[in-house]
Design an enzyme around this catalytic site. Structure first.
Site, mmCIF file in Angstrom:
data_model
loop_
_atom_site.group_PDB
_atom_site.id
_atom_site.type_symbol
_atom_site.label_atom_id
_atom_site.label_comp_id
_atom_site.label_asym_id
_atom_site.label_seq_id
_atom_site.Cartn_x
_atom_site.Cartn_y
_atom_site.Cartn_z
ATOM 1 N N THR A 117 0.740 -0.805 -0.063
ATOM 2 C CA THR A 117 0.281 0.043 0.298
ATOM 3 C C THR A 117 0.835 0.774 -0.299
ATOM 4 O O THR A 117 1.622 0.907 0.305
ATOM 5 C CB THR A 117 -1.088 -0.094 1.132
ATOM 6 O OG1 THR A 117 -1.316 1.149 1.300
ATOM 7 C CG2 THR A 117 -0.161 0.284 2.593
ATOM 8 N N ASP A 118 0.532 2.170 -0.630
ATOM 9 C CA ASP A 118 0.692 3.672 0.042
ATOM 10 C C ASP A 118 1.234 3.908 0.975
ATOM 11 O O ASP A 118 1.733 5.198 1.508
ATOM 12 C CB ASP A 118 0.459 4.504 -1.564
ATOM 13 C CG ASP A 118 -0.786 4.998 -1.167
ATOM 14 O OD1 ASP A 118 -1.907 4.138 -0.353
ATOM 15 O OD2 ASP A 118 -1.452 5.928 -1.533
ATOM 16 N N GLU A 119 0.358 3.677 2.013
ATOM 17 C CA GLU A 119 0.226 4.024 3.387
ATOM 18 C C GLU A 119 1.643 3.681 3.789
ATOM 19 O O GLU A 119 1.535 4.467 5.086
ATOM 20 C CB GLU A 119 -0.530 3.918 4.239
ATOM 21 C CG GLU A 119 -2.272 3.549 3.166
ATOM 22 C CD GLU A 119 -3.554 3.644 4.554
ATOM 23 O OE1 GLU A 119 -3.138 3.134 5.273
ATOM 24 O OE2 GLU A 119 -4.332 3.428 3.984
ATOM 25 N N TYR B 172 -1.866 -0.456 11.150
ATOM 26 C CA TYR B 172 -1.816 -0.806 9.671
ATOM 27 C C TYR B 172 -0.892 -0.967 8.919
ATOM 28 O O TYR B 172 -0.266 -2.035 8.227
ATOM 29 C CB TYR B 172 -3.031 -0.703 8.613
ATOM 30 C CG TYR B 172 -3.438 -0.900 7.167
ATOM 31 C CD1 TYR B 172 -3.082 -2.373 6.960
ATOM 32 C CD2 TYR B 172 -3.337 0.089 6.172
ATOM 33 C CE1 TYR B 172 -3.370 -2.473 5.478
ATOM 34 C CE2 TYR B 172 -2.997 -0.307 5.270
ATOM 35 C CZ TYR B 172 -3.447 -1.895 4.645
ATOM 36 O OH TYR B 172 -3.582 -2.048 3.361
ATOM 37 N N LYS C 200 1.914 -3.299 7.338
ATOM 38 C CA LYS C 200 2.512 -3.195 6.115
ATOM 39 C C LYS C 200 3.868 -2.711 5.491
ATOM 40 O O LYS C 200 4.828 -3.350 4.670
ATOM 41 C CB LYS C 200 1.789 -2.621 4.696
ATOM 42 C CG LYS C 200 0.022 -3.235 5.283
ATOM 43 C CD LYS C 200 0.031 -4.971 4.192
ATOM 44 C CE LYS C 200 0.018 -4.324 3.348
ATOM 45 N NZ LYS C 200 -0.167 -5.778 2.608
ATOM 46 N N VAL D 96 -18.714 10.995 8.353
ATOM 47 C CA VAL D 96 -17.356 11.769 7.898
ATOM 48 C C VAL D 96 -16.547 11.584 8.398
ATOM 49 O O VAL D 96 -16.720 13.045 9.434
ATOM 50 C CB VAL D 96 -17.347 12.701 6.608
ATOM 51 C CG1 VAL D 96 -16.390 13.416 6.277
ATOM 52 C CG2 VAL D 96 -18.588 12.774 5.473
HETATM 53 P P1 NAD Z 1 -9.722 -7.234 2.707
HETATM 54 O O1 NAD Z 1 -9.261 -7.430 3.723
HETATM 55 O O2 NAD Z 1 -10.533 -7.131 1.230
HETATM 56 O O3 NAD Z 1 -9.480 -8.782 2.068
HETATM 57 C C1 NAD Z 1 -7.795 -9.851 3.067
HETATM 58 C C2 NAD Z 1 -8.286 -10.962 2.487
HETATM 59 O O4 NAD Z 1 -6.839 -11.903 3.350
HETATM 60 C C3 NAD Z 1 -8.980 -12.071 2.602
HETATM 61 O O5 NAD Z 1 -10.152 -12.886 1.434
HETATM 62 C C4 NAD Z 1 -9.391 -12.590 4.666
HETATM 63 O O6 NAD Z 1 -9.925 -13.121 4.141
HETATM 64 C C5 NAD Z 1 -7.447 -13.138 3.954
HETATM 65 N N1 NAD Z 1 -6.706 -12.989 5.205
HETATM 66 C C6 NAD Z 1 -6.939 -11.965 5.803
HETATM 67 N N2 NAD Z 1 -6.688 -12.755 7.141
HETATM 68 C C7 NAD Z 1 -5.792 -14.163 6.717
HETATM 69 C C8 NAD Z 1 -5.144 -14.801 7.139
HETATM 70 N N3 NAD Z 1 -3.885 -14.933 7.935
HETATM 71 N N4 NAD Z 1 -4.911 -15.668 6.432
HETATM 72 C C9 NAD Z 1 -4.679 -16.164 4.486
HETATM 73 N N5 NAD Z 1 -5.831 -15.169 4.452
HETATM 74 C C10 NAD Z 1 -6.438 -14.266 5.538
HETATM 75 O O7 NAD Z 1 -8.179 -6.654 1.784
HETATM 76 P P2 NAD Z 1 -8.086 -5.845 0.876
HETATM 77 O O8 NAD Z 1 -8.418 -4.764 -0.021
HETATM 78 O O9 NAD Z 1 -8.772 -6.905 -0.722
HETATM 79 O O10 NAD Z 1 -6.619 -5.782 0.321
HETATM 80 C C11 NAD Z 1 -5.520 -7.323 -0.995
HETATM 81 C C12 NAD Z 1 -4.085 -6.351 -0.224
HETATM 82 O O11 NAD Z 1 -3.895 -5.383 -1.271
HETATM 83 C C13 NAD Z 1 -4.092 -6.403 1.349
HETATM 84 O O12 NAD Z 1 -2.274 -6.724 1.085
HETATM 85 C C14 NAD Z 1 -4.044 -4.724 1.188
HETATM 86 O O13 NAD Z 1 -2.686 -4.082 2.325
HETATM 87 C C15 NAD Z 1 -3.392 -4.544 -0.360
HETATM 88 N N6 NAD Z 1 -4.469 -3.033 -0.661
HETATM 89 C C16 NAD Z 1 -5.563 -2.711 -0.666
HETATM 90 C C17 NAD Z 1 -6.002 -1.481 -0.792
HETATM 91 C C18 NAD Z 1 -6.793 -1.001 -0.803
HETATM 92 O O14 NAD Z 1 -7.494 -0.195 -1.204
HETATM 93 N N7 NAD Z 1 -7.992 -1.897 -0.171
HETATM 94 C C19 NAD Z 1 -4.764 -0.531 -1.066
HETATM 95 C C20 NAD Z 1 -4.199 -1.166 -1.246
HETATM 96 C C21 NAD Z 1 -3.090 -2.418 -1.249
HETATM 97 O O1 TDX Z 2 -16.894 5.891 7.731
HETATM 98 C C1 TDX Z 2 -16.331 6.453 7.387
HETATM 99 N N1 TDX Z 2 -15.963 7.803 7.491
HETATM 100 C C2 TDX Z 2 -14.300 8.612 6.618
HETATM 101 O O2 TDX Z 2 -14.629 9.391 6.939
HETATM 102 C C3 TDX Z 2 -14.858 5.824 6.911
HETATM 103 C C4 TDX Z 2 -14.865 3.790 6.749
HETATM 104 C C5 TDX Z 2 -13.808 6.266 6.425
HETATM 105 N N2 TDX Z 2 -13.749 7.332 5.958
HETATM 106 C C6 TDX Z 2 -12.228 8.697 5.419
HETATM 107 C C7 TDX Z 2 -10.971 7.993 5.727
HETATM 108 C C8 TDX Z 2 -10.311 8.071 4.869
HETATM 109 O O3 TDX Z 2 -9.438 9.612 4.252
HETATM 110 O O4 TDX Z 2 -12.746 7.645 4.508
HETATM 111 C C9 TDX Z 2 -10.815 8.117 4.005
HETATM 112 C C10 TDX Z 2 -11.266 6.092 3.012
HETATM 113 O O5 TDX Z 2 -11.179 5.250 3.892
HETATM 114 P P1 TDX Z 2 -10.739 4.392 4.064
HETATM 115 O O6 TDX Z 2 -11.631 3.972 3.081
HETATM 116 O O7 TDX Z 2 -10.723 3.322 5.222
HETATM 117 O O8 TDX Z 2 -9.743 3.978 3.446
HETATM 118 P P2 TDX Z 2 -8.120 4.024 3.651
HETATM 119 O O9 TDX Z 2 -8.075 4.313 5.748
HETATM 120 O O10 TDX Z 2 -7.469 5.674 3.055
HETATM 121 O O11 TDX Z 2 -7.672 2.891 3.448
HETATM 122 C C11 TDX Z 2 -7.372 2.475 1.897
HETATM 123 O O12 TDX Z 2 -6.944 2.804 1.228
HETATM 124 C C12 TDX Z 2 -5.109 1.858 1.400
HETATM 125 C C13 TDX Z 2 -8.100 0.440 2.335
HETATM 126 O O13 TDX Z 2 -8.815 0.754 3.345
HETATM 127 C C14 TDX Z 2 -5.841 0.136 3.083
HETATM 128 O O14 TDX Z 2 -5.748 -1.260 2.394
HETATM 129 C C15 TDX Z 2 -5.141 0.530 1.617
HETATM 130 O O15 TDX Z 2 -3.651 -0.029 1.654
#
Ligand code: NAD
Ligand code: TDX
Length: 349
Positions: free
Chosen positions: A130-132, A155, A159, A211
């Site tokens: 992730t970019d975080e 988190y 990562k 929000v």
């Molecule tokens: P998600 O939470 O939707 O899915 C995570 C998956 O991992 C689930 O299917 C869960 O069952 C599985 N999992 C969790 N713990 C586990 C364990 N101990 N053993 C085996 N499986 C396990 O997550 P996502 O949003 O699809 O993110 C996937 C990957 O991409 C993550 O590594 C996350 O850090 C990265 N990522 C996500 C975003 C985003 O915006 N969602 C952005 C950048 C990077």
């Molecule tokens: O109820 C909410 N209200 C709100 O204002 C929630 C859930 C979020 N937010 C804000 C927080 C963030 O600034 O919205 C923005 C986006 O929030 P999330 O959807 O929780 O994403 P973020 O925290 O930015 O992280 C996501 O992007 C990077 C993914 O969850 C991560 O897994 C990924 O790595």
């Protein structure tokens, strides 16, 4: 002989898009989806693949060393695409240990198994991150691959730590690795704890739209299918030992994004203009809330020729339609444990 490609976290949001893309595009690969099926993993996300002869699902927790090793011995694993993770920042604030276990320990278990039993000569270990990890930006600038790591949430710290272990295995053991760091994804099958599906669900049900703070934080949104296409390109063509940033060049202030969503939902639900926006409620800010993320993806674009395929307006509209058309999915994942998560997290804000 098909190559055995292990995808972890394939039942989650991004993982399910990656698994579907690889199963459908690469008949010479046998895709093994390893997932613990936590609250975020859902096999309904992949029901269309059940009959595919190049797809296998295995329920397994990546922190379970013996089960992971058994799987590596059973299938000669050519390469790994590692997505399994605890992924929600808010949950990491209440339960940091779960994030250390899965994201740090689980990643090292996989690296070790790949080192011992994988085809580390020909294959590769691709770590999806992730970019975080880069921390937060002010009003100006973008994250590049050389931005120093500066994670702020449990988190992002977990990562960042997993990224460091992946690099360390490359340097120390010459493991063939590649890493990508992506911005916020949006699209179908995202668990409704994350901003966009949570707001869609609440608008539909006439519930307050929470929000955080003043809604001024900025995120760079990328369509999940474009993340999957970037993963495809990096998996096949990315240089070993390298990191690639992935982003949508599509920054939105949270409040502006929620307003845009409300306008579209009013139109789709046949509500009068401004009706959904009346639900917007400003709530206590997230602790340590990163102000702004923005990605410079020029290395990926120039070196590997990737670019996003879909304009935000189009991808956003498609995404909203998917949640409206898949009511059974949305209601299924928001019943049961979701209710107690929601009230623990939002009732007191
Ligand atoms: P998600 O939470 O939707 O899915 C995570 C998956 O991992 C689930 O299917 C869960 O069952 C599985 N999992 C969790 N713990 C586990 C364990 N101990 N053993 C085996 N499986 C396990 O997550 P996502 O949003 O699809 O993110 C996937 C990957 O991409 C993550 O590594 C996350 O850090 C990265 N990522 C996500 C975003 C985003 O915006 N969602 C952005 C950048 C990077
Ligand atoms: O109820 C909410 N209200 C709100 O204002 C929630 C859930 C979020 N937010 C804000 C927080 C963030 O600034 O919205 C923005 C986006 O929030 P999330 O959807 O929780 O994403 P973020 O925290 O930015 O992280 C996501 O992007 C990077 C993914 O969850 C991560 O897994 C990924 O790595």
């Amino acid at each position: 002989m098909k190559k055995n490609i292990l995808v972890t976290g394939g039942a989650g949001f991004i993982g399910s898009h990656v698994v579907r893309r690889f199963v459908n595009r690469y008949p010479d690969y046998h895709i093994i989806n390893l997932d613990a099926l936590t609250y975020a993993g859902n096999l309904a996300n992949l029901s269309d693949l059940e009959a595919s002869d190049n797809y296998t699902f295995r329920k397994c927790d990546i922190t379970n060393i013996s089960e992971v090793e058994t799987l590596f011995k059973e299938f000669k694993i050519h390469s790994v695409i590692h997505l399994a993770a605890e992924s929600h920042v808010d949950r990491s604030i209440t339960n940091p240990i779960d994030f250390v276990m899965t994201n740090v320990v689980g990643t090292v278990v996989l690296l070790n198994a790949f080192k011992q039993y994988g085809e580390a000569v020909e294959g590769r270990f691709y770590h999806v991150s992730t970019d975080e990890v880069y921390g937060t930006l002010g009003d100006e600038g973008k994250f590049t691959e050389s931005t120093p790591y500066d994670p702020n949430s449990p988190y992002s710290a977990s990562k960042a730590s997993s990224d460091h272990f992946v690099r360390a295995y490359h340097e120390t053991y010459k493991l063939p690795v590649v890493i990508s760091n992506c911005s916020n994804n949006y699209g179908s099958h995202q668990f409704p704890e994350k901003l966009i599906p949570l707001m869609i669900h609440n608008i539909k049900n006439n519930k307050p739209l929470p929000v955080y703070g003043k809604g001024e934080n900025v995120r760079d949104w990328l369509w999940v299918e474009d993340h999957a296409s970037a993963i495809d390109v990096i998996f096949h063509k990315g240089r070993l030992g390298e990191t690639y940033n992935i982003g949508g060049n599509n920054e939105w202030k949270n409040l502006d994004l929620v307003h845009k969503l409300c306008e579209i939902m009013d139109r789709k639900l046949g509500r009068s203009e401004g009706k959904s926006a009346e639900l917007i409620t400003f709530v206590t800010d997230r602790a340590g809330h990163d102000f702004r993320y923005a990605i410079d993806a020029s290395k990926l674009e120039t070196e590997l020729g990737w670019s996003p395929s879909v304009a935000f307006d189009q991808g956003f509209e498609k995404t909203i339609d998917w949640y409206l058309e898949n009511e059974v999915w949305l209601e299924g994942v928001t019943s049961g444990a979701y209710q107690s998560y929601y009230s623990n997290h939002y009732d007191h804000r």
